[in-house]
Write a protein that holds these residues in place. Structure first.
Motif, PDB file in Angstrom:
ATOM      1  N   GLN A 162     -51.811  -1.971  -0.819  1.00  0.00           N
ATOM      2  CA  GLN A 162     -52.961  -1.464  -1.565  1.00  0.00           C
ATOM      3  C   GLN A 162     -54.266  -1.923  -0.944  1.00  0.00           C
ATOM      4  OE1 GLN A 162     -52.124  -2.829  -5.548  1.00  0.00           O
ATOM      5  NE2 GLN A 162     -51.321  -0.851  -6.199  1.00  0.00           N
ATOM      6  N   ILE A 163     -54.302  -3.177  -0.496  1.00  0.00           N
ATOM      7  CA  ILE A 163     -55.526  -3.689   0.134  1.00  0.00           C
ATOM      8  C   ILE A 163     -55.896  -2.842   1.352  1.00  0.00           C
ATOM      9  CG2 ILE A 163     -56.492  -5.633   1.429  1.00  0.00           C
ATOM     10  CD1 ILE A 163     -54.866  -7.483  -0.436  1.00  0.00           C
ATOM     11  N   LEU A 164     -54.881  -2.462   2.134  1.00  0.00           N
ATOM     12  CA  LEU A 164     -55.142  -1.673   3.341  1.00  0.00           C
ATOM     13  C   LEU A 164     -55.664  -0.278   3.021  1.00  0.00           C
ATOM     14  CD1 LEU A 164     -52.169  -2.515   5.740  1.00  0.00           C
ATOM     15  CD2 LEU A 164     -54.565  -3.132   5.991  1.00  0.00           C
ATOM     16  N   TYR A 165     -54.972   0.436   2.134  1.00  0.00           N
ATOM     17  CA  TYR A 165     -55.429   1.808   1.909  1.00  0.00           C
ATOM     18  C   TYR A 165     -56.644   1.870   0.988  1.00  0.00           C
ATOM     19  CZ  TYR A 165     -52.626   2.377  -2.478  1.00  0.00           C
ATOM     20  OH  TYR A 165     -52.090   2.281  -3.736  1.00  0.00           O
ATOM     21  N   PHE A 166     -56.860   0.833   0.161  1.00  0.00           N
ATOM     22  CA  PHE A 166     -58.105   0.766  -0.598  1.00  0.00           C
ATOM     23  C   PHE A 166     -59.292   0.648   0.357  1.00  0.00           C
ATOM     24  CE2 PHE A 166     -56.891  -0.838  -5.123  1.00  0.00           C
ATOM     25  CZ  PHE A 166     -56.097   0.275  -5.281  1.00  0.00           C
ATOM     26  N   GLY A 167     -59.086  -0.149   1.415  1.00  0.00           N
ATOM     27  CA  GLY A 167     -60.143  -0.295   2.416  1.00  0.00           C
ATOM     28  C   GLY A 167     -60.496   1.033   3.061  1.00  0.00           C
ATOM     29  N   MET A 168     -59.492   1.869   3.351  1.00  0.00           N
ATOM     30  CA  MET A 168     -59.756   3.190   3.929  1.00  0.00           C
ATOM     31  C   MET A 168     -60.544   4.066   2.951  1.00  0.00           C
ATOM     32  SD  MET A 168     -56.086   4.114   5.666  1.00  0.00           S
ATOM     33  CE  MET A 168     -55.046   2.833   6.350  1.00  0.00           C
ATOM     34  N   ALA A 187     -64.613   7.421  -7.791  1.00  0.00           N
ATOM     35  CA  ALA A 187     -63.691   8.406  -8.368  1.00  0.00           C
ATOM     36  C   ALA A 187     -62.257   7.885  -8.338  1.00  0.00           C
ATOM     37  CB  ALA A 187     -63.789   9.724  -7.605  1.00  0.00           C
ATOM     38  N   HIS A 188     -61.895   7.226  -7.243  1.00  0.00           N
ATOM     39  CA  HIS A 188     -60.547   6.648  -7.116  1.00  0.00           C
ATOM     40  C   HIS A 188     -60.316   5.573  -8.180  1.00  0.00           C
ATOM     41  CE1 HIS A 188     -56.936   5.034  -5.196  1.00  0.00           C
ATOM     42  NE2 HIS A 188     -57.480   3.837  -5.301  1.00  0.00           N
ATOM     43  N   THR A 189     -61.295   4.690  -8.355  1.00  0.00           N
ATOM     44  CA  THR A 189     -61.179   3.605  -9.334  1.00  0.00           C
ATOM     45  C   THR A 189     -61.087   4.147 -10.755  1.00  0.00           C
ATOM     46  OG1 THR A 189     -62.463   2.146  -7.873  1.00  0.00           O
ATOM     47  CG2 THR A 189     -62.255   1.487 -10.185  1.00  0.00           C
ATOM     48  N   LEU A 190     -61.941   5.124 -11.072  1.00  0.00           N
ATOM     49  CA  LEU A 190     -61.943   5.700 -12.416  1.00  0.00           C
ATOM     50  C   LEU A 190     -60.649   6.468 -12.692  1.00  0.00           C
ATOM     51  CD1 LEU A 190     -65.657   6.879 -12.597  1.00  0.00           C
ATOM     52  CD2 LEU A 190     -64.620   4.977 -13.842  1.00  0.00           C
ATOM     53  N   THR A 191     -60.131   7.123 -11.672  1.00  0.00           N
ATOM     54  CA  THR A 191     -58.842   7.823 -11.827  1.00  0.00           C
ATOM     55  C   THR A 191     -57.741   6.821 -12.160  1.00  0.00           C
ATOM     56  OG1 THR A 191     -59.516   9.526 -10.244  1.00  0.00           O
ATOM     57  CG2 THR A 191     -57.173   9.353 -10.728  1.00  0.00           C
ATOM     58  N   GLY A 192     -57.788   5.659 -11.518  1.00  0.00           N
ATOM     59  CA  GLY A 192     -56.822   4.614 -11.824  1.00  0.00           C
ATOM     60  C   GLY A 192     -56.873   4.177 -13.277  1.00  0.00           C
ATOM     61  N   ASN A 193     -58.089   4.173 -13.855  1.00  0.00           N
ATOM     62  CA  ASN A 193     -58.220   3.826 -15.279  1.00  0.00           C
ATOM     63  C   ASN A 193     -57.520   4.857 -16.160  1.00  0.00           C
ATOM     64  OD1 ASN A 193     -59.774   1.594 -14.614  1.00  0.00           O
ATOM     65  ND2 ASN A 193     -61.713   2.670 -14.839  1.00  0.00           N
ATOM     66  N   PHE A 194     -57.581   6.129 -15.761  1.00  0.00           N
ATOM     67  CA  PHE A 194     -56.921   7.184 -16.540  1.00  0.00           C
ATOM     68  C   PHE A 194     -55.397   7.097 -16.407  1.00  0.00           C
ATOM     69  CE2 PHE A 194     -61.124   9.245 -16.349  1.00  0.00           C
ATOM     70  CZ  PHE A 194     -61.245   9.693 -17.663  1.00  0.00           C
ATOM     71  N   THR A 195     -54.909   6.854 -15.191  1.00  0.00           N
ATOM     72  CA  THR A 195     -53.453   6.810 -14.969  1.00  0.00           C
ATOM     73  C   THR A 195     -52.817   5.580 -15.597  1.00  0.00           C
ATOM     74  OG1 THR A 195     -53.674   5.673 -12.831  1.00  0.00           O
ATOM     75  CG2 THR A 195     -53.681   8.082 -12.802  1.00  0.00           C
ATOM     76  N   LEU A 196     -53.656   4.619 -15.994  1.00  0.00           N
ATOM     77  CA  LEU A 196     -53.154   3.378 -16.587  1.00  0.00           C
ATOM     78  C   LEU A 196     -52.286   3.649 -17.810  1.00  0.00           C
ATOM     79  CD1 LEU A 196     -53.322   0.240 -16.451  1.00  0.00           C
ATOM     80  CD2 LEU A 196     -55.281   0.391 -18.001  1.00  0.00           C
ATOM     81  N   PHE A 197     -52.610   4.712 -18.560  1.00  0.00           N
ATOM     82  CA  PHE A 197     -51.869   4.999 -19.790  1.00  0.00           C
ATOM     83  C   PHE A 197     -50.401   5.325 -19.508  1.00  0.00           C
ATOM     84  CE2 PHE A 197     -56.293   5.774 -20.942  1.00  0.00           C
ATOM     85  CZ  PHE A 197     -56.377   5.108 -22.153  1.00  0.00           C
ATOM     86  N   SER A 198     -50.139   6.164 -18.509  1.00  0.00           N
ATOM     87  CA  SER A 198     -48.747   6.487 -18.184  1.00  0.00           C
ATOM     88  C   SER A 198     -48.048   5.290 -17.558  1.00  0.00           C
ATOM     89  CB  SER A 198     -48.678   7.697 -17.248  1.00  0.00           C
ATOM     90  OG  SER A 198     -49.274   7.413 -16.005  1.00  0.00           O
ATOM     91  N   THR A 199     -48.787   4.478 -16.794  1.00  0.00           N
ATOM     92  CA  THR A 199     -48.202   3.275 -16.192  1.00  0.00           C
ATOM     93  C   THR A 199     -47.743   2.294 -17.258  1.00  0.00           C
ATOM     94  OG1 THR A 199     -49.632   3.512 -14.246  1.00  0.00           O
ATOM     95  CG2 THR A 199     -48.626   1.356 -14.612  1.00  0.00           C
ATOM     96  N   ILE A 200     -48.570   2.111 -18.291  1.00  0.00           N
ATOM     97  CA  ILE A 200     -48.223   1.208 -19.388  1.00  0.00           C
ATOM     98  C   ILE A 200     -46.946   1.672 -20.079  1.00  0.00           C
ATOM     99  CG2 ILE A 200     -48.931   0.527 -21.725  1.00  0.00           C
ATOM    100  CD1 ILE A 200     -51.801   0.345 -20.638  1.00  0.00           C
ATOM    101  N   VAL A 201     -46.846   2.974 -20.336  1.00  0.00           N
ATOM    102  CA  VAL A 201     -45.648   3.531 -20.978  1.00  0.00           C
ATOM    103  C   VAL A 201     -44.425   3.333 -20.084  1.00  0.00           C
ATOM    104  CG1 VAL A 201     -44.549   5.660 -21.772  1.00  0.00           C
ATOM    105  CG2 VAL A 201     -46.938   5.209 -22.347  1.00  0.00           C
ATOM    106  N   GLY A 202     -44.575   3.615 -18.802  1.00  0.00           N
ATOM    107  CA  GLY A 202     -43.466   3.462 -17.866  1.00  0.00           C
ATOM    108  C   GLY A 202     -42.990   2.022 -17.752  1.00  0.00           C
ATOM    109  N   TYR A 235     -54.314   7.399   5.752  1.00  0.00           N
ATOM    110  CA  TYR A 235     -55.088   7.545   6.989  1.00  0.00           C
ATOM    111  C   TYR A 235     -54.967   8.965   7.541  1.00  0.00           C
ATOM    112  CZ  TYR A 235     -56.425   7.327  11.860  1.00  0.00           C
ATOM    113  OH  TYR A 235     -57.013   7.594  13.070  1.00  0.00           O
ATOM    114  N   LEU A 236     -53.732   9.490   7.587  1.00  0.00           N
ATOM    115  CA  LEU A 236     -53.500  10.806   8.194  1.00  0.00           C
ATOM    116  C   LEU A 236     -54.190  11.914   7.404  1.00  0.00           C
ATOM    117  CD1 LEU A 236     -51.940  12.404  10.392  1.00  0.00           C
ATOM    118  CD2 LEU A 236     -50.068  12.635   8.732  1.00  0.00           C
ATOM    119  N   PHE A 237     -53.901  11.988   6.091  1.00  0.00           N
ATOM    120  CA  PHE A 237     -54.453  13.073   5.276  1.00  0.00           C
ATOM    121  C   PHE A 237     -55.909  12.833   4.881  1.00  0.00           C
ATOM    122  CE2 PHE A 237     -49.836  13.424   3.694  1.00  0.00           C
ATOM    123  CZ  PHE A 237     -49.506  14.276   4.749  1.00  0.00           C
ATOM    124  N   GLY A 238     -56.199  11.582   4.501  1.00  0.00           N
ATOM    125  CA  GLY A 238     -57.533  11.294   3.985  1.00  0.00           C
ATOM    126  C   GLY A 238     -58.588  11.128   5.049  1.00  0.00           C
TER     127      GLY A 238
END
Length: 438
Positions: free
Chosen positions: A249-255, A266-281, A397-400
């Motif tokens: 995560q440290i590596l691709y967060f840096g990219m 946008a990436h950080t805020l999206t993570g806040n939204f996905t947190l709900f499904s992660t908690i359930v899982g 790296y490849l796609f982004g």
């Protein structure tokens, strides 16, 4: 009761507990943000280091949960008490070691993470107060895992509820003051430690109520090196799996950071939204580990196979439904966090990509829990290492970066990683070689 009903009954307290912890983290961040950006940075760097600590503590908790769930299935109370003894001894040893490391190397660890001199100056005392009593952090993980391994997910929930409530109250009082001058960041650290100490006390009381605490007799407290070795052997791959995840995560967060401030926001805020499904899982994964482990302990391998099929289906379905609801809400909710149309558009688009990947994410979550319950912690470790480093990080790296797809490309790589890992874990699951003696 059907397995689905039992799974959900065991999972909901763990889901609520994880949700409460996330809310406390939000409140903690909100209070500390009032102190200044240097304090926020100090807490952020400290938490990044603590994630490594957590990986080690959770590995002991994973081993404890697997061992105790099997002995609970076997209904061998004396064996369960011996396992509890060794899990606690191992936890205490690791907690003391990390406490010493935190005392002597707090400033060095913060500097190693790239913190500025101002952040190190402010953060070193905060880090020491938080991390020197690492015993309490480790005990929260281990005792909670022991109780869940017996099928009791409500006691950790109650303890967590009181711990988090006390944390928030003490946080506000000790940071800002109440008929006295507040202690600022030091107050936040003290509040965290005191709430953890109270949480440990409540968890111990829960173990005592369930008669899991062994009496002070030699046969329970004499060290069995073979048992300790088997617990370490089982827990170490689980620890490495989480470390592979964090370092990747440290590596691709840096990219992603280098793509621009708006994109990273946008990436950080999206993570806040996905947190709900992660908690359930995560909650469903805890319940799955307990039920599979108990079934193996009972020797009911047909039930293990049937429960495994149901758990994977339920986890994937529930996580997907939860994220679908979150995605639908994001059309309006994204504006609560930012006024930038570009960032809002990215959040909605990236959440849609993650929604497509969610069935695979659910499979990864449930299959990892199933394999670990079976005693196979190495295969999930290898799969995580391959997926995070060879697929996800390279894919970002490849796609982004290389193809210039930005955040859309990065999350496509994350989705691809989840589907490939789900396929590899499912292949292992179908082989049934993951049911191993521990």
């Amino acid at each position: 009761m059907s397995f689905v009903g039992t799974l959900l009954l065991l999972a909901w307290p763990a889901i609520v507990e994880n949700f409460l912890q996330s809310m406390v983290g939000f409140a903690d961040s909100l209070f500390i943000s009032k102190l200044g950006l240097t304090e926020v940075a100090a807490v952020g760097v400290t938490n990044a280091i603590l994630q490594i600590y957590f990986a080690v503590f959770m590995s002991v908790a994973t081993a404890a949960a697997v061992f105790i769930s099997r002995s609970s299935g076997e209904q061998d109370k004396e064996k369960s008490k011996v396992i509890v003894t060794h899990a606690l001894l191992l936890t205490l040893c690791i907690g003391i070691i990390f406490g010493f490391l935190s005392f002597f190397f707090a400033s060095d660890l913060l500097s190693l993470m790239g913190a500025s001199a101002a952040v190190v100056d402010v953060g070193s005392s905060y880090f020491r107060i938080i991390a020197i009593p690492s015993i309490f952090i480790a005990l929260v993980f281990t005792i909670g895992a022991i109780l869940r391994g017996t099928g009791d997910t409500k006691t950790p929930l109650r303890a967590g509820l009181w711990m988090n409530l006390i944390h928030i109250v003490l946080d506000y009082i000790l940071i800002f003051g109440f008929f006295f001058e507040g202690f600022g960041l030091t107050g936040a650290a003290i509040a965290t430690v005191l709430s953890r100490m109270i949480g440990v006390g409540l968890l111990f009381r829960g173990m005592n109520r369930k008669k899991l605490l062994p009496p002070l007799k030699l046969r329970f407290w004499s060290i069995q090196t073979d048992l300790l070795y088997r617990m370490v052997r089982l827990g170490t791959p689980a620890m490495l799996e989480r470390l592979f995840m964090r370092t990747g995560q440290i590596l691709y967060f840096g990219m992603i950071i280098r793509m621009g401030t708006d994109i990273y926001a946008a990436h950080t805020l999206t993570g806040n939204f996905t947190l709900f499904s992660t908690i359930v899982g995560t909650g469903l994964g805890v319940a799955t580990t307990t039920l599979i482990g108990q079934s193996i302990g009972l020797g009911k391998l047909d039930d293990v196979k049937r429960y495994g099929r149901i758990a994977t289906g339920v986890t994937s379905l529930v996580m997907t439904v939860v994220l679908f609801i979150v995605w639908m809400c994001s059309f309006g909710a994204a504006a609560w966090f930012t006024t930038s149309p570009e960032v809002i558009h990215l959040i909605i688009a990236v959440l849609l990509i993650d929604l497509v990947a969610q069935p695979a994410t659910g499979l990864v979550t449930s299959l990892t829990a199933i394999l670990q319950a079976g005693g196979d912690t190495k295969f999930p470790m290898y799969v995580t290492w391959f997926g995070i480093w060879a697929i996800r990080t390279f894919g970002v790296y490849l796609f982004g970066v290389y193809f210039g797809w930005g955040l859309i490309g990065a999350w496509c790589a994350i989705a691809l990683d989840n589907y490939i890992r789900a396929g590899m874990l499912y292949w292992r699951y179908r082989s049934f070689r993951w049911v191993q003696s521990i």
